[in-house]
Motif scaffolding. Structure first.
Motif, PDB file in Angstrom:
ATOM      1  N   ASP A 225       0.822  -1.323   0.146  1.00 11.01           N
ATOM      2  CA  ASP A 225       0.052   0.103   0.060  1.00 11.01           C
ATOM      3  C   ASP A 225       0.767   1.244  -0.068  1.00 11.01           C
ATOM      4  O   ASP A 225       0.104   2.312   0.034  1.00 11.01           O
ATOM      5  N   ARG A 246      -0.503   5.039  -0.501  1.00  7.62           N
ATOM      6  CA  ARG A 246      -1.619   5.355  -1.462  1.00  7.62           C
ATOM      7  C   ARG A 246      -2.691   5.859  -0.877  1.00  7.62           C
ATOM      8  O   ARG A 246      -3.484   5.444  -0.346  1.00  7.62           O
ATOM      9  N   ASN A 247      -3.179   6.953  -1.781  1.00  5.07           N
ATOM     10  CA  ASN A 247      -4.459   7.518  -1.464  1.00  5.07           C
ATOM     11  C   ASN A 247      -5.047   8.340  -2.729  1.00  5.07           C
ATOM     12  O   ASN A 247      -4.597   7.923  -4.035  1.00  5.07           O
ATOM     13  N   ARG A 248      -5.931   9.116  -2.678  1.00  6.64           N
ATOM     14  CA  ARG A 248      -6.657   9.611  -3.810  1.00  6.64           C
ATOM     15  C   ARG A 248      -5.802  10.212  -4.801  1.00  6.64           C
ATOM     16  O   ARG A 248      -5.661  10.177  -6.111  1.00  6.64           O
ATOM     17  N   ARG A 251      -3.513   7.809  -6.765  1.00  9.99           N
ATOM     18  CA  ARG A 251      -4.474   7.083  -7.663  1.00  9.99           C
ATOM     19  C   ARG A 251      -4.744   7.793  -8.832  1.00  9.99           C
ATOM     20  O   ARG A 251      -4.619   7.412 -10.023  1.00  9.99           O
ATOM     21  N   GLU A 252      -5.034   9.365  -8.584  1.00 10.19           N
ATOM     22  CA  GLU A 252      -5.377   9.950  -9.607  1.00 10.19           C
ATOM     23  C   GLU A 252      -4.197  10.336 -10.745  1.00 10.19           C
ATOM     24  O   GLU A 252      -4.377  10.549 -11.770  1.00 10.19           O
ATOM     25  N   GLU A 254      -1.585   8.393 -10.975  1.00 11.28           N
ATOM     26  CA  GLU A 254      -1.143   7.105 -11.702  1.00 11.28           C
ATOM     27  C   GLU A 254      -2.158   6.890 -12.671  1.00 11.28           C
ATOM     28  O   GLU A 254      -1.814   6.504 -13.744  1.00 11.28           O
ATOM     29  N   ALA A 255      -3.620   7.334 -12.618  1.00  4.53           N
ATOM     30  CA  ALA A 255      -4.534   7.210 -13.678  1.00  4.53           C
ATOM     31  C   ALA A 255      -4.157   8.088 -14.782  1.00  4.53           C
ATOM     32  O   ALA A 255      -4.491   8.135 -15.946  1.00  4.53           O
ATOM     33  N   GLN A 258       1.138   9.031 -14.470  1.00  4.54           N
ATOM     34  CA  GLN A 258       2.080   9.653 -13.670  1.00  4.54           C
ATOM     35  C   GLN A 258       2.851  10.736 -14.438  1.00  4.54           C
ATOM     36  O   GLN A 258       4.090  10.636 -14.753  1.00  4.54           O
ATOM     37  N   ASP A 301      -7.233  12.407   2.212  1.00  5.08           N
ATOM     38  CA  ASP A 301      -6.950  11.570   1.107  1.00  5.08           C
ATOM     39  C   ASP A 301      -6.149  12.281  -0.032  1.00  5.08           C
ATOM     40  O   ASP A 301      -5.807  11.640  -0.877  1.00  5.08           O
TER      41      ASP A 301
END
Length: 340
Positions: A225, A246-248, A251-252, A254-255, A258, A301
């Motif tokens: 994590d 890892r948090n929001r 994640r955003e 990475e989506a 990067q 987050d």
């Protein structure tokens, strides 16, 4: 108990230090660690000389045992607070230990020694360890890549630690990164260390001045994590690799593929506010290199949640003194079994 020569050097019972992670590592945390027999460390980075002086004096009201102050030497952090002034305040207060990181300790060693202050330096390579030893420091902290927060190390602690021990001869070496229990302390000693410095385990302590939601996330996290990045949470401190939960925000980012700084989702937008030690309120922006304090008011987050891979071994939030005593006891049990 696992007593090593480091204990005699620092005047402590257990060779266990907490990382001085800025404002959340306050007098209450440092005093609790020291009162339990370890060496408590106050965070002094990014703080004025007057504030560090105040925190040192408050700690002395809570414990009569040795404790230290951590200061990061990185050039980018000197823009807001003169590091030399902060260190001078520590030396003027004759703190037992000065813990330095991310820079050259040489300019500060002689003055610290004249005041009776021991100097420890955290390093991430054998070359950096040799340079610190040549500067005359009293002990070295070898930081493995498993560490949370800002990470100088680039290889696993199990490889770095014995190499540093071999490189610096009789100079005491402490281990940092991936350690959160007595097995870790016993393992570090088996690899040649004389003690450990732990951050993530003490984030999940009652006395750490961080939000409960942050501590709860550390407790529930696994090593997987966490994320190591070279430049994600870099606002306020550039070019400093780090490990976070890892948090929001992660994640955003990475989506989005990067993207580099300047092209990240929501970059520069406020995520909340926090209260400085001087009482003023400041805005925290997305990707800021700020460890959340208990005064943080916003969406956690989206914040930088510094955390090492040792989160996998952290199962509860408990008083820092209990953490020290439990780790010392369990390490003693493991070392005794190894001896048999």
């Amino acid at each position: 108990m696992p007593r090593t020569p480091l204990c005699d050097l620092l005047g402590i019972v257990h060779p266990i230090l907490n990382v001085g992670f800025a404002l959340p590592a306050g007098p209450e945390l440092a005093a609790a660690v020291s009162n339990a027999g370890g060496l408590g460390v106050i965070g002094g980075t990014g703080q004025s000389a007057a504030l560090v002086q105040e925190r040192v004096r408050r700690t002395r009201q809570l414990t009569d045992r040795p404790f230290g102050v951590n200061v990061i030497l990185a050039d980018t952090l000197k823009r807001t607070t003169p590091t030399a002034d902060t260190i001078a305040a520590c030396i003027a207060e004759r703190v037992a230990v000065l813990v330095l990181f991310w820079g050259d300790p040489a300019p500060y060693v002689a003055a610290a020694h004249r005041a009776g202050t021991k100097v420890l330096v955290q390093v991430g390579s054998v070359a950096e360890a040799r340079a610190a030893a040549a500067a005359g420091v009293d002990a070295i902290i070898a930081q493995g890549a498993e560490s949370g927060g800002h990470v100088r190390g680039t290889v696993a602690l199990s490889s770095l630690l014995p190499a540093v021990v071999d490189a610096v001869g009789s100079l005491p070496v402490l281990a940092s990164g991936g350690i959160a229990d007595g097995r870790g302390l016993a393992g570090a000693i088996a690899l040649g260390a004389q003690g450990v410095s732990m951050g993530t385990r003490f984030v999940a302590s009652v006395e750490c001045w961080s939000p409960q939601a942050y501590k709860d996330r550390v407790v529930s996290a696994t090593a997987e994590d966490t994320l190591y990045s070279r430049d994600l949470f870099n606002v306020g401190w550039t070019e400093a690799p780090h490990r976070v939960l890892r948090n929001r925000t992660v994640r955003e980012w990475e989506a989005a593929g990067q993207p580099p700084p300047g092209q990240r989702p929501g970059e520069g937008t406020p995520i909340g506010t926090t209260r400085r030690a001087d009482g003023t309120t400041v805005e925290i922006v997305r990707y800021g290199a700020n460890m959340p304090t208990a005064s943080f008011n916003g969406d956690i987050d989206l914040a930088a949640l510094w955390c090492g891979e040792s989160a996998a071994l952290v199962n509860d939030v408990k008083p820092a003194g209990d953490i020290v005593r439990e780790i010392a006891r369990d390490a003693d049990t493991v070392l005794a079994a190894m001896a048999r």
